[in-house]
Scaffold this motif. Structure first.
Motif, PDB file in Angstrom:
ATOM      1  N   GLY A 176       0.821  -1.204   0.000  1.00 54.44           N
ATOM      2  CA  GLY A 176       0.000   0.000   0.000  1.00 54.44           C
ATOM      3  C   GLY A 176       0.860   1.261   0.000  1.00 54.44           C
ATOM      4  N   SER A 177       2.013   1.170  -0.632  1.00 53.73           N
ATOM      5  CA  SER A 177       2.965   2.278  -0.642  1.00 53.73           C
ATOM      6  C   SER A 177       2.907   3.017  -1.975  1.00 53.73           C
ATOM      7  CB  SER A 177       4.381   1.735  -0.407  1.00 53.73           C
ATOM      8  OG  SER A 177       5.330   2.742  -0.607  1.00 53.73           O
ATOM      9  N   TRP A 178       2.377   4.236  -1.946  1.00 48.16           N
ATOM     10  CA  TRP A 178       2.276   5.035  -3.164  1.00 48.16           C
ATOM     11  C   TRP A 178       3.645   5.397  -3.711  1.00 48.16           C
ATOM     12  CZ3 TRP A 178      -1.791   5.182  -6.021  1.00 48.16           C
ATOM     13  CH2 TRP A 178      -3.038   4.949  -5.437  1.00 48.16           C
TER      14      TRP A 178
END
Length: 107
Positions: A45-47
């Motif tokens: 979930g790391s942009w």
């Protein structure tokens, strides 16, 4: 570079633009690294990882065109076909079929 016949007409020209083995190796490595970083970003979930993925993939590819092949990347003329070509070339390399594809196109 062929544009009228769709991707299949573009593909042989794409391969010619990647005639040197070092260019193909850097492309495949960059594509696989970019895909791995993208997947890691999605899972975590790391942009910032998701944004890093295309920078990594295209940075390797463009660098190989500048330093090894000494030509202009197809990305600037046909961005979506170029991405598709990168993915196809990486898949063929990973599955051991890139050599046969190059020979089929006289490379």
């Amino acid at each position: 570079m062929a544009t009228d016949g769709g991707f299949e007409a573009f593909w042989p020209a794409y391969l010619r633009d990647h005639a040197r083995p070092a260019t193909r190796a850097v492309h495949v490595g960059g594509t696989l690294a970019g895909a791995a970083v993208l997947l890691a970003g999605v899972i975590a979930g790391s942009w910032w990882l998701m944004l890093l993925a295309p920078v990594l993939g295209y940075g390797c590819a463009w660098g190989s065109h500048l330093l090894v092949e000494r030509n202009r990347p197809a990305t600037f003329r046909h961005p979506l076909w170029s991405l598709r070509g990168d993915l196809r070339m990486a898949w063929l390399a990973v599955t051991g079929r890139l050599g046969a594809e190059l020979r089929r196109h006289g490379l």
